[in-house]
Design a protein around this motif. Structure first.
Motif, PDB file in Angstrom:
ATOM      1  N   SER A 140       0.817  -1.216   0.000  1.00 21.18           N
ATOM      2  CA  SER A 140       0.000   0.000   0.000  1.00 21.18           C
ATOM      3  C   SER A 140       0.854   1.272   0.000  1.00 21.18           C
ATOM      4  CB  SER A 140      -0.922   0.012   1.229  1.00 21.18           C
ATOM      5  OG  SER A 140      -0.154  -0.041   2.428  1.00 21.18           O
ATOM      6  N   ILE A 141       2.160   1.128   0.241  1.00 21.88           N
ATOM      7  CA  ILE A 141       3.059   2.282   0.311  1.00 21.88           C
ATOM      8  C   ILE A 141       3.770   2.459  -1.026  1.00 21.88           C
ATOM      9  CG2 ILE A 141       5.063   3.280   1.468  1.00 21.88           C
ATOM     10  CD1 ILE A 141       2.594   3.116   3.237  1.00 21.88           C
ATOM     11  N   ASN A 142       3.684   3.671  -1.559  1.00 17.13           N
ATOM     12  CA  ASN A 142       4.364   3.994  -2.804  1.00 17.13           C
ATOM     13  C   ASN A 142       5.869   4.046  -2.544  1.00 17.13           C
ATOM     14  OD1 ASN A 142       5.426   5.089  -5.127  1.00 17.13           O
ATOM     15  ND2 ASN A 142       3.939   6.764  -5.268  1.00 17.13           N
ATOM     16  N   MET A 143       6.643   3.217  -3.210  1.00 19.24           N
ATOM     17  CA  MET A 143       8.087   3.140  -2.964  1.00 19.24           C
ATOM     18  C   MET A 143       8.793   4.441  -3.333  1.00 19.24           C
ATOM     19  SD  MET A 143       8.914   0.417  -1.427  1.00 19.24           S
ATOM     20  CE  MET A 143      10.692   0.395  -1.620  1.00 19.24           C
ATOM     21  N   VAL A 144       8.224   5.196  -4.275  1.00 19.35           N
ATOM     22  CA  VAL A 144       8.840   6.479  -4.609  1.00 19.35           C
ATOM     23  C   VAL A 144       8.802   7.416  -3.398  1.00 19.35           C
ATOM     24  CG1 VAL A 144       8.683   8.531  -6.081  1.00 19.35           C
ATOM     25  CG2 VAL A 144       8.334   6.255  -7.066  1.00 19.35           C
ATOM     26  N   SER A 145       7.736   7.312  -2.599  1.00 20.66           N
ATOM     27  CA  SER A 145       7.641   8.132  -1.395  1.00 20.66           C
ATOM     28  C   SER A 145       8.740   7.777  -0.409  1.00 20.66           C
ATOM     29  CB  SER A 145       6.271   7.943  -0.727  1.00 20.66           C
ATOM     30  OG  SER A 145       5.227   8.337  -1.586  1.00 20.66           O
ATOM     31  N   VAL A 146       9.092   6.485  -0.350  1.00 21.66           N
ATOM     32  CA  VAL A 146      10.134   6.033   0.570  1.00 21.66           C
ATOM     33  C   VAL A 146      11.520   6.375   0.031  1.00 21.66           C
ATOM     34  CG1 VAL A 146      11.153   4.043   1.757  1.00 21.66           C
ATOM     35  CG2 VAL A 146       8.676   4.158   1.403  1.00 21.66           C
ATOM     36  N   LEU A 147      11.755   6.073  -1.225  1.00 21.68           N
ATOM     37  CA  LEU A 147      13.089   6.209  -1.815  1.00 21.68           C
ATOM     38  C   LEU A 147      13.377   7.609  -2.333  1.00 21.68           C
ATOM     39  CD1 LEU A 147      13.156   2.857  -3.829  1.00 21.68           C
ATOM     40  CD2 LEU A 147      13.996   3.277  -1.514  1.00 21.68           C
ATOM     41  N   GLY A 148      12.294   8.385  -2.590  1.00 18.64           N
ATOM     42  CA  GLY A 148      12.467   9.734  -3.084  1.00 18.64           C
ATOM     43  C   GLY A 148      12.531   9.802  -4.596  1.00 18.64           C
ATOM     44  N   PRO A 149      12.204  10.958  -5.166  1.00 16.72           N
ATOM     45  CA  PRO A 149      12.321  11.132  -6.622  1.00 16.72           C
ATOM     46  C   PRO A 149      13.769  10.908  -7.053  1.00 16.72           C
ATOM     47  CG  PRO A 149      11.163  12.989  -5.580  1.00 16.72           C
ATOM     48  CD  PRO A 149      11.746  12.186  -4.483  1.00 16.72           C
ATOM     49  N   GLY A 150      13.943  10.077  -8.058  1.00 14.77           N
ATOM     50  CA  GLY A 150      15.301   9.776  -8.505  1.00 14.77           C
ATOM     51  C   GLY A 150      16.139   9.109  -7.421  1.00 14.77           C
TER      52      GLY A 150
ATOM     53  N   ILE B 221       4.474   8.208   6.174  1.00 15.09           N
ATOM     54  CA  ILE B 221       3.705   8.212   4.923  1.00 15.09           C
ATOM     55  C   ILE B 221       2.261   7.797   5.187  1.00 15.09           C
ATOM     56  CG2 ILE B 221       3.460   7.071   2.676  1.00 15.09           C
ATOM     57  CD1 ILE B 221       6.590   6.906   2.678  1.00 15.09           C
ATOM     58  N   ARG B 222       2.053   6.864   6.115  1.00 15.92           N
ATOM     59  CA  ARG B 222       0.697   6.404   6.429  1.00 15.92           C
ATOM     60  C   ARG B 222      -0.164   7.497   7.057  1.00 15.92           C
ATOM     61  NH1 ARG B 222       2.239   0.297   8.442  1.00 15.92           N
ATOM     62  NH2 ARG B 222       1.432  -0.782   6.593  1.00 15.92           N
ATOM     63  N   THR B 223       0.471   8.516   7.642  1.00 17.37           N
ATOM     64  CA  THR B 223      -0.306   9.633   8.205  1.00 17.37           C
ATOM     65  C   THR B 223      -0.776  10.588   7.118  1.00 17.37           C
ATOM     66  OG1 THR B 223       1.594  11.108   8.567  1.00 17.37           O
ATOM     67  CG2 THR B 223       1.085   9.498  10.308  1.00 17.37           C
ATOM     68  N   GLY B 224      -0.305  10.386   5.891  1.00 19.84           N
ATOM     69  CA  GLY B 224      -0.681  11.260   4.791  1.00 19.84           C
ATOM     70  C   GLY B 224       0.324  12.361   4.519  1.00 19.84           C
ATOM     71  N   GLN B 225       1.401  12.398   5.297  1.00 20.79           N
ATOM     72  CA  GLN B 225       2.425  13.415   5.080  1.00 20.79           C
ATOM     73  C   GLN B 225       3.320  13.038   3.910  1.00 20.79           C
ATOM     74  OE1 GLN B 225       4.627  15.034   8.488  1.00 20.79           O
ATOM     75  NE2 GLN B 225       3.421  13.662   9.769  1.00 20.79           N
ATOM     76  N   GLY B 226       3.859  14.056   3.272  1.00 22.35           N
ATOM     77  CA  GLY B 226       4.897  13.823   2.289  1.00 22.35           C
ATOM     78  C   GLY B 226       6.237  13.675   2.990  1.00 22.35           C
ATOM     79  N   VAL B 227       7.117  12.895   2.408  1.00 24.89           N
ATOM     80  CA  VAL B 227       8.460  12.710   2.953  1.00 24.89           C
ATOM     81  C   VAL B 227       9.451  13.433   2.047  1.00 24.89           C
ATOM     82  CG1 VAL B 227      10.283  11.030   3.416  1.00 24.89           C
ATOM     83  CG2 VAL B 227       7.939  10.525   4.084  1.00 24.89           C
ATOM     84  N   THR B 228      10.265  14.294   2.638  1.00 26.14           N
ATOM     85  CA  THR B 228      11.285  15.028   1.907  1.00 26.14           C
ATOM     86  C   THR B 228      12.666  14.602   2.395  1.00 26.14           C
ATOM     87  OG1 THR B 228      11.368  16.838   3.520  1.00 26.14           O
ATOM     88  CG2 THR B 228       9.710  17.003   1.762  1.00 26.14           C
ATOM     89  N   THR B 229      13.709  15.097   1.732  1.00 21.20           N
ATOM     90  CA  THR B 229      15.064  14.791   2.208  1.00 21.20           C
ATOM     91  C   THR B 229      15.267  15.339   3.615  1.00 21.20           C
ATOM     92  OG1 THR B 229      15.882  16.795   1.104  1.00 21.20           O
ATOM     93  CG2 THR B 229      16.089  14.704  -0.092  1.00 21.20           C
ATOM     94  N   GLU B 230      14.634  16.473   3.910  1.00 26.07           N
ATOM     95  CA  GLU B 230      14.724  17.035   5.257  1.00 26.07           C
ATOM     96  C   GLU B 230      14.103  16.074   6.270  1.00 26.07           C
ATOM     97  OE1 GLU B 230      12.968  20.794   7.863  1.00 26.07           O
ATOM     98  OE2 GLU B 230      12.634  20.707   5.710  1.00 26.07           O
ATOM     99  N   THR B 231      12.968  15.455   5.899  1.00 24.19           N
ATOM    100  CA  THR B 231      12.330  14.484   6.787  1.00 24.19           C
ATOM    101  C   THR B 231      13.270  13.321   7.066  1.00 24.19           C
ATOM    102  OG1 THR B 231      10.186  15.036   5.775  1.00 24.19           O
ATOM    103  CG2 THR B 231      10.287  13.049   7.133  1.00 24.19           C
ATOM    104  N   VAL B 232      13.896  12.810   6.010  1.00 24.11           N
ATOM    105  CA  VAL B 232      14.810  11.674   6.165  1.00 24.11           C
ATOM    106  C   VAL B 232      15.973  12.057   7.087  1.00 24.11           C
ATOM    107  CG1 VAL B 232      16.342  10.071   4.959  1.00 24.11           C
ATOM    108  CG2 VAL B 232      14.173  10.753   3.897  1.00 24.11           C
ATOM    109  N   GLU B 233      16.526  13.256   6.891  1.00 24.90           N
ATOM    110  CA  GLU B 233      17.638  13.705   7.727  1.00 24.90           C
ATOM    111  C   GLU B 233      17.221  13.814   9.190  1.00 24.90           C
ATOM    112  OE1 GLU B 233      18.730  17.346   5.804  1.00 24.90           O
ATOM    113  OE2 GLU B 233      20.366  16.404   4.688  1.00 24.90           O
ATOM    114  N   ARG B 234      16.019  14.326   9.430  1.00 25.62           N
ATOM    115  CA  ARG B 234      15.564  14.504  10.808  1.00 25.62           C
ATOM    116  C   ARG B 234      15.281  13.158  11.477  1.00 25.62           C
ATOM    117  NH1 ARG B 234      15.607  19.543  11.846  1.00 25.62           N
ATOM    118  NH2 ARG B 234      15.178  21.130  10.265  1.00 25.62           N
ATOM    119  N   VAL B 235      14.683  12.239  10.738  1.00 25.28           N
ATOM    120  CA  VAL B 235      14.439  10.903  11.295  1.00 25.28           C
ATOM    121  C   VAL B 235      15.768  10.230  11.623  1.00 25.28           C
ATOM    122  CG1 VAL B 235      13.552   8.591  10.802  1.00 25.28           C
ATOM    123  CG2 VAL B 235      12.210  10.596  10.164  1.00 25.28           C
TER     124      VAL B 235
END
Length: 345
Positions: A20-30, A75-89
């Motif tokens: 159910s999770i879009n892998m592009v959301s996890v891995l990021g554009p490109g 992602i399940r909360t409906g938020q977009g994930v950015t590189t900033e999100t990844v860095e903060r996590v």
């Protein structure tokens, strides 16, 4: 789900991301998120479909696995994930805190016009939580850490929930020494430059067309600190911004305005003091006096909590290193205050 064969000190995990999770959301554009993770963690990462294979030292593999789990939860909360999100996590996981990064980054304070205000770091969440839990909260930290912005979001939230009947926003007009009569123009024109940042933040949180009505009704008041003298503020959410530029007497005056049903948040940066040489900062003095007093809490934010452009955090950290190296005997706050004016944004 994962499987974990191990050999020769190297762990292999296969993390299966739900379909159910879009892998592009996890891995990021490109695959930009993937590249960031590979840069920051000592682990080999291979992705095929929704299967992420991790290989490396057990501790690093475990961190990457947790990182993927946290990104999925966000992602399940409906938020977009950015590189900033990844860095903060990643930063939170490295810090080995008890709080889950997804819970920190998914805490909604306020939504307006499709924009949601949330804490973006662990210290920011603790700051927001302490505002809920205490009558007087101090937020001390460098520029860009969100201390004033989050306090204002909590104030608007409290007003909307009818926990208070008004919001009072104040800051010292210290650049003019509060001798506003010497400046040209009407009183409003004199004080507006010092209060403009508070108006700007307010426009992000309240529909702009309603702000004049709120100001006219006194539901929202934006005023210089000198206007607080002699008042008792009941059923109000009161924010004192730029508190490092108060004198000890002004700070005492402000805190004793507290009335029934009210909440106070005081924000400031003790490295950016603009007071005349020899004048102690009320923000520095009050921590010495009130630390340990029940229902008063002091929160520290650091360069790691800067949520402006990522370069701002690096600049703040570099100045912290410089100041620590350059530290020496000083009288009161004068010499440090003099230097801080040169770098004030």
């Amino acid at each position: 789900m994962t499987d974990a064969p191990q050999h020769a000190g190297v762990t292999k995990h296969v993390v299966v991301v739900p379909h159910s999770i879009n892998m592009v959301s996890v891995l990021g554009p490109g695959d930009e998120h993937l590249a960031l993770i590979e840069r920051d963690f000592d682990a080999e990462i291979h992705v095929r479909g929704n299967r992420v294979t991790l290989r490396g030292e057990p501790a690093e593999v475990a961190l990457v696995e947790r990182l993927v789990d946290e990104l999925v939860a966000i992602i399940r909360t409906g938020q977009g994930v950015t590189t900033e999100t990844v860095e903060r996590v990643a930063g939170m996981l490295r810090a080995e805190t008890n709080e889950r990064p997804a819970e920190v980054l998914s805490l909604n304070i306020l939504s307006n016009r499709g924009r949601t205000i949330r804490p973006k770091t662990l210290n920011q969440k603790r700051y927001v939580d302490s505002i809920d839990e205490h009558t007087i909260t101090f937020g001390i930290g460098p520029a860009g850490t969100g201390k004033t912005y989050l306090a204002m979001a909590k104030a608007v939230q409290a007003l909307q929930a009818k926990q208070v009947t008004r919001i009072i926003l104040t800051r010292p007009a210290v650049e003019a020494g509060e001798r506003l009569g010497y400046l040209p123009g009407t009183l409003s024109e004199k004080i507006d430059p010092y209060l403009r940042p508070l108006y700007d933040a307010l426009h992000d949180m309240v529909d702009p067309e309603s702000i004049p009505k709120l100001l006219a009704a006194g539901t929202v008041e934006v005023a210089p600190l000198a206007y607080m003298r002699g008042r008792t503020l009941n059923d109000a959410f009161i924010i004192l911004d730029e508190a490092q530029n108060t004198s000890p007497e002004q700070m005492k005056m402000f805190l004793t305005r507290l009335g029934f049903g009210s909440k106070i948040v005081v924000t400031g940066d003790v490295t950016q003091i603009d007071l005349p040489g020899g004048t102690r900062s009320g923000l520095k003095v009050v921590e010495e006096i009130l630390t340990g007093v029940e229902d008063v809490v002091f929160n520290r934010l650091t360069a790691q909590d800067v949520v402006r452009h990522r370069l701002v955090g690096r600049i703040v950290a570099a100045y912290d290193v410089y100041d620590a190296r350059d530290a020496g005997p000083r009288s009161a706050d004068g010499p440090r205050a003099h230097r801080s004016q040169e770098r004030r944004s």
